[in-house]
Design an enzyme around this catalytic site. Structure first.
Site, PDB file in Angstrom:
ATOM      1  N   HIS A   1      -9.437  -0.756   1.615  1.00 47.42           N
ATOM      2  CA  HIS A   1     -10.392  -0.454   2.677  1.00 47.42           C
ATOM      3  C   HIS A   1     -11.695  -1.603   2.765  1.00 47.42           C
ATOM      4  CE1 HIS A   1      -7.894   2.750   3.455  1.00 47.42           C
ATOM      5  NE2 HIS A   1      -7.918   3.253   2.340  1.00 47.42           N
TER       6      HIS A   1
ATOM      7  N   ASP B   1       0.907  -1.180   0.078  1.00 46.05           N
ATOM      8  CA  ASP B   1       0.101   0.175   0.001  1.00 46.05           C
ATOM      9  C   ASP B   1       0.757   1.146  -0.065  1.00 46.05           C
ATOM     10  OD1 ASP B   1      -2.277   1.526  -0.229  1.00 46.05           O
ATOM     11  OD2 ASP B   1      -2.885   1.248   2.115  1.00 46.05           O
ATOM     12  N   GLY B   2       0.310   2.205  -0.829  1.00 48.93           N
ATOM     13  CA  GLY B   2       0.937   3.533  -0.512  1.00 48.93           C
ATOM     14  C   GLY B   2       0.006   4.689  -0.256  1.00 48.93           C
TER      15      GLY B   2
ATOM     16  N   GLU C   1       2.848   3.974  -3.820  1.00 46.20           N
ATOM     17  CA  GLU C   1       2.581   2.531  -4.078  1.00 46.20           C
ATOM     18  C   GLU C   1       3.518   1.747  -4.959  1.00 46.20           C
ATOM     19  OE1 GLU C   1      -0.472   1.100  -3.641  1.00 46.20           O
ATOM     20  OE2 GLU C   1      -1.830   2.725  -3.137  1.00 46.20           O
TER      21      GLU C   1
ATOM     22  N   ASP D   1      -4.038  -2.521  -4.192  1.00 52.40           N
ATOM     23  CA  ASP D   1      -5.033  -1.517  -4.604  1.00 52.40           C
ATOM     24  C   ASP D   1      -4.712  -0.580  -5.519  1.00 52.40           C
ATOM     25  OD1 ASP D   1      -4.026   0.357  -2.971  1.00 52.40           O
ATOM     26  OD2 ASP D   1      -5.189   0.025  -1.308  1.00 52.40           O
TER      27      ASP D   1
ATOM     28  N   ASP E   1      -2.192  -0.478   5.464  1.00 53.28           N
ATOM     29  CA  ASP E   1      -2.536   0.787   5.587  1.00 53.28           C
ATOM     30  C   ASP E   1      -2.450   1.256   7.032  1.00 53.28           C
ATOM     31  OD1 ASP E   1      -4.376   3.040   4.586  1.00 53.28           O
ATOM     32  OD2 ASP E   1      -5.836   2.546   6.133  1.00 53.28           O
TER      33      ASP E   1
END
Length: 157
Positions: A134, A22-23, A59, A81, A144
C-alpha cells in the site's frame, strides 16, 4: 484463456519479466493475485478467491500461479510485500535437504506451498524483491485491487 497468455508471454521470453504478487485475507475470505509486466506494460494478470485459508497461503499461491504462467526458463524480478514468503524461500534449500522439516524436526507451516514454490523457482531465474504494501507502487496496487475483486466475487457465490 490461460494458454493464450502463455503464448503471449512466450513472445517476450528473452526478456526480464516483472512480476507483482499479493495475497490477502479479510473476514475469513482469502484471495491471491499477480501481474506480469514488461517495461511498464501488463502482459498477464490473474486472481482468485478462496475460503478457509490464511493470508500467508494466499501470498504463496500468488507467486506459484505467476511462476506457472511464465514460459520455461524465464528471467524475472518478482516483487512481493510478504517477508514471510521471502524468509521461507531463503530457508528452502536447507529445509529441502532436511526432509522438509525444521532443524528440530518441527513441521513447517504451509510446507506444501513452499515446496511447490521452491520447485517452480528452480525452473526459472528469479530475483526476489520486497516492496512495501500500500505504498503507491502501481502494479502492487493493481494486485491489491484484483484481490478485492476476487474476494467479493467469492462472496457472491
Amino acid at each position: 484463456m490461460y494458454r493464450f497468455w502463455q503464448r503471449v508471454l512466450r513472445l517476450f521470453s528473452g526478456n526480464v519479466f516483472e512480476i507483482y504478487t499479493d495475497g490477502s485475507l479479510k473476514h475469513g475470505k482469502g484471495a491471491w493475485a499477480y501481474v506480469i509486466s514488461r517495461r511498464g506494460k501488463i502482459l498477464s494478470e490473474d486472481s482468485a478467491g478462496q475460503k478457509k485459508t490464511s493470508s500467508n497461503r494466499m501470498e504463496f499461491q500468488a507467486a506459484i500461479e505467476a511462476l506457472k504462467a511464465l514460459p520455461e526458463n524465464s528471467r524475472a524480478k518478482l516483487y512481493t510485500d510478504s517477508r514471510v514468503m521471502l524468509e521461507a524461500l531463503e530457508k528452502s534449500p536447507r529445509w529441502s535437504a532436511n526432509g522438509w522439516v525444521k532443524n528440530q524436526g518441527q513441521p513447517i507451516p504451509e510446507v506444501d506451498l513452499i515446496r511447490e514454490l521452491y520447485t517452480l523457482q528452480c525452473q526459472h531465474r528469479i530475483e526476489w524483491r520486497w516492496v512495501k504494501a500500500h505504498s503507491g507502487i502501481e502494479f502492487n496496487e493493481r494486485c491489491d485491487e484484483l484481490c478485492i475483486r476476487a474476494r467479493s466475487k467469492d462472496l457472491e457465490i
